[in-house]
Design an enzyme around this catalytic site. Sequence first.
Site, PDB file in Angstrom:
ATOM      1  N   LYS A  15     -13.854   1.328  -3.740  1.00  0.00           N
ATOM      2  CA  LYS A  15     -14.859   1.819  -2.788  1.00  0.00           C
ATOM      3  C   LYS A  15     -15.932   2.628  -3.504  1.00  0.00           C
ATOM      4  O   LYS A  15     -17.121   2.432  -3.287  1.00  0.00           O
ATOM      5  CB  LYS A  15     -14.199   2.712  -1.724  1.00  0.00           C
ATOM      6  CG  LYS A  15     -13.407   1.962  -0.691  1.00  0.00           C
ATOM      7  CD  LYS A  15     -12.983   2.914   0.415  1.00  0.00           C
ATOM      8  CE  LYS A  15     -11.957   2.273   1.320  1.00  0.00           C
ATOM      9  NZ  LYS A  15     -11.308   3.218   2.210  1.00  0.00           N
ATOM     10  N   GLU A  18       0.828  -1.205   0.000  1.00  0.00           N
ATOM     11  CA  GLU A  18       0.000   0.000   0.000  1.00  0.00           C
ATOM     12  C   GLU A  18       0.867   1.263   0.000  1.00  0.00           C
ATOM     13  O   GLU A  18       0.443   2.316  -0.465  1.00  0.00           O
ATOM     14  CB  GLU A  18      -0.936  -0.019   1.223  1.00  0.00           C
ATOM     15  CG  GLU A  18      -2.280   0.633   0.959  1.00  0.00           C
ATOM     16  CD  GLU A  18      -3.316   0.348   2.031  1.00  0.00           C
ATOM     17  OE1 GLU A  18      -4.331  -0.285   1.726  1.00  0.00           O
ATOM     18  OE2 GLU A  18      -3.127   0.758   3.192  1.00  0.00           O
ATOM     19  N   HIS A  60       6.536 -27.387  -0.467  1.00  0.00           N
ATOM     20  CA  HIS A  60       5.808 -28.511  -1.066  1.00  0.00           C
ATOM     21  C   HIS A  60       4.653 -27.991  -1.912  1.00  0.00           C
ATOM     22  O   HIS A  60       3.704 -28.719  -2.209  1.00  0.00           O
ATOM     23  CB  HIS A  60       5.305 -29.450   0.035  1.00  0.00           C
ATOM     24  CG  HIS A  60       6.430 -30.040   0.826  1.00  0.00           C
ATOM     25  ND1 HIS A  60       6.900 -31.318   0.629  1.00  0.00           N
ATOM     26  CD2 HIS A  60       7.230 -29.488   1.780  1.00  0.00           C
ATOM     27  CE1 HIS A  60       7.912 -31.537   1.455  1.00  0.00           C
ATOM     28  NE2 HIS A  60       8.146 -30.447   2.157  1.00  0.00           N
TER      29      HIS A  60
HETATM   30  O1  PA5 Z   1      -3.198   1.683   5.883  1.00  0.00           O
HETATM   31  C1  PA5 Z   1      -4.281   2.218   5.764  1.00  0.00           C
HETATM   32  O2  PA5 Z   1      -4.441   3.434   5.892  1.00  0.00           O
HETATM   33  C2  PA5 Z   1      -5.526   1.396   5.488  1.00  0.00           C
HETATM   34  O3  PA5 Z   1      -5.212   0.062   5.256  1.00  0.00           O
HETATM   35  C3  PA5 Z   1      -6.513   1.486   6.630  1.00  0.00           C
HETATM   36  O4  PA5 Z   1      -5.897   1.021   7.808  1.00  0.00           O
HETATM   37  C4  PA5 Z   1      -7.778   0.678   6.375  1.00  0.00           C
HETATM   38  O5  PA5 Z   1      -8.368   1.069   5.155  1.00  0.00           O
HETATM   39  C5  PA5 Z   1      -8.788   0.847   7.501  1.00  0.00           C
HETATM   40  O6  PA5 Z   1      -9.097   2.188   7.674  1.00  0.00           O
HETATM   41  P1  PA5 Z   1      -9.837   2.708   8.961  1.00  0.00           P
HETATM   42  O7  PA5 Z   1      -8.980   2.471  10.139  1.00  0.00           O
HETATM   43  O8  PA5 Z   1     -10.083   4.157   8.717  1.00  0.00           O
HETATM   44  O9  PA5 Z   1     -11.136   1.929   9.082  1.00  0.00           O
END
Ligand code: PA5
Length: 448
Positions: free
Chosen positions: A420, A285, A306
Amino acid sequence: MAQKISYNDSFLKDIIAPGELDGYNESIASAEKMLQSKTGPGNDFLGWLNLPDALKPEVISSIREKAEEIRKKADILICVGIGGSYLGAKAAIEYMSSSFEDQRKPRVVFAGHSINSDYIADLLDLVKDKEVAVNIISKSGTTTEPGIAFRVIREMMEKRYGRKEAASRIIATTDPVKGALRKLVKEEGYASYEIPDDIGGRFSVLTAGGLFPIAVAGANIQELLDGAKDAMGFCNGSTFETNLSGRYAAIRNILFRKGYTTEVLASFQPQLHFVSEWWKQLSGESEGKNNTGIFPAALDYTTDLHSLGQWMQEGVRNVFETFMVLKKTQKTITVPKFTDDSDELNYLAGRSFEEINANAYKGTFLAHVDGKVPCATLTLDDRSERTLGQLFYFFEKAIALSGYILRVNPFDQPGVEAYKKNMFALLGKSGYDKLRNDLSSRTKNIDL
Ligand code: PA5
């Protein structure tokens, strides 16, 4: 301070010339400067950098006290969250706990990291005769997956305990001021913790987002934080000698530029599986944007030897491998001797599983080197909280530096919005009418 993790890239000499690595000293120095002086992209999300020092003792005490209260009164803590609000706690709990969930007390289980009725139904069934507490973790407070899971769990809690008692068993971890969850905290009187504004989800394991469930599971969170503090010392500065994260960040970027576009993090311990999952999110990410980024993959050896071992040995040569190995397990089991030796395993009698595993690692390492996979090793001394704290910080710092070397903003995730928006439009959320019309003709040819 004892350094409990080390990184060995000595087998890369044929692929990376010494001068080549030295050439990256400058990139690391400038990436490090951008982080420390807060002049790089995403500089409003650097709260994690000094967090192990900055976290107030009273916050740590309050987390520990509340965790102790929950440990006494609950058989199960349900943690509701996804992404960075799930993976850090899951990684730490799986790393330090006994291998089978039934042996854990209290059990920390997770929800809201997928969308699945069967999972939620099984969860409701699991907790029906148990004393339950809930930790809803969402920085934004608006994420759909944990949001809908929490609705079901909150309804169950309120029916079972009544609204007031349910509220006393729900702990919310969210933004200090903003968001729907913070509003609910005020309305319902939930106990709450904060994920600071300047720390993004995947860098939040050492905030209350990770620390509270980890403490409920029984870990020493002070040791975890002290480990991270240690790593602030040896993952710092402008040269590879002082900056272990910098060295790893440089190596992965050099390999990436040579066409090794996938990094496989290969561990030899089942307890490290979710550490790798956490790393995958941290790396993927943070770096996968602007049509660049090292693809992070993870394998569990010897299990996957394996399965995907064949591919690693002889498949496309676009991967490099970081082995993640453990020097010392918590217990030692040795292979028994049988007088008949019909399975011909007496040559292993009296030897520990770790000795056998260490040789599986060395054998795999050399086989993959011979198979032309660039290989390096990250060694963890033991399975202590201190070591995990060092590892968490080491990776956070490395990925931040690596992102800057790749010239991306490691702290945003604009690409996550695309699915989203489409999902909101398809589900008829208000404000998404035009997109819904645009998508409807295209979804006709998608099965389901
Ligand atoms: O790293 C990030 O910012 C994302 O993976 C968030 O942690 C994830 O989308 C969850 O978001 P939130 O804590 O606002 O629900």
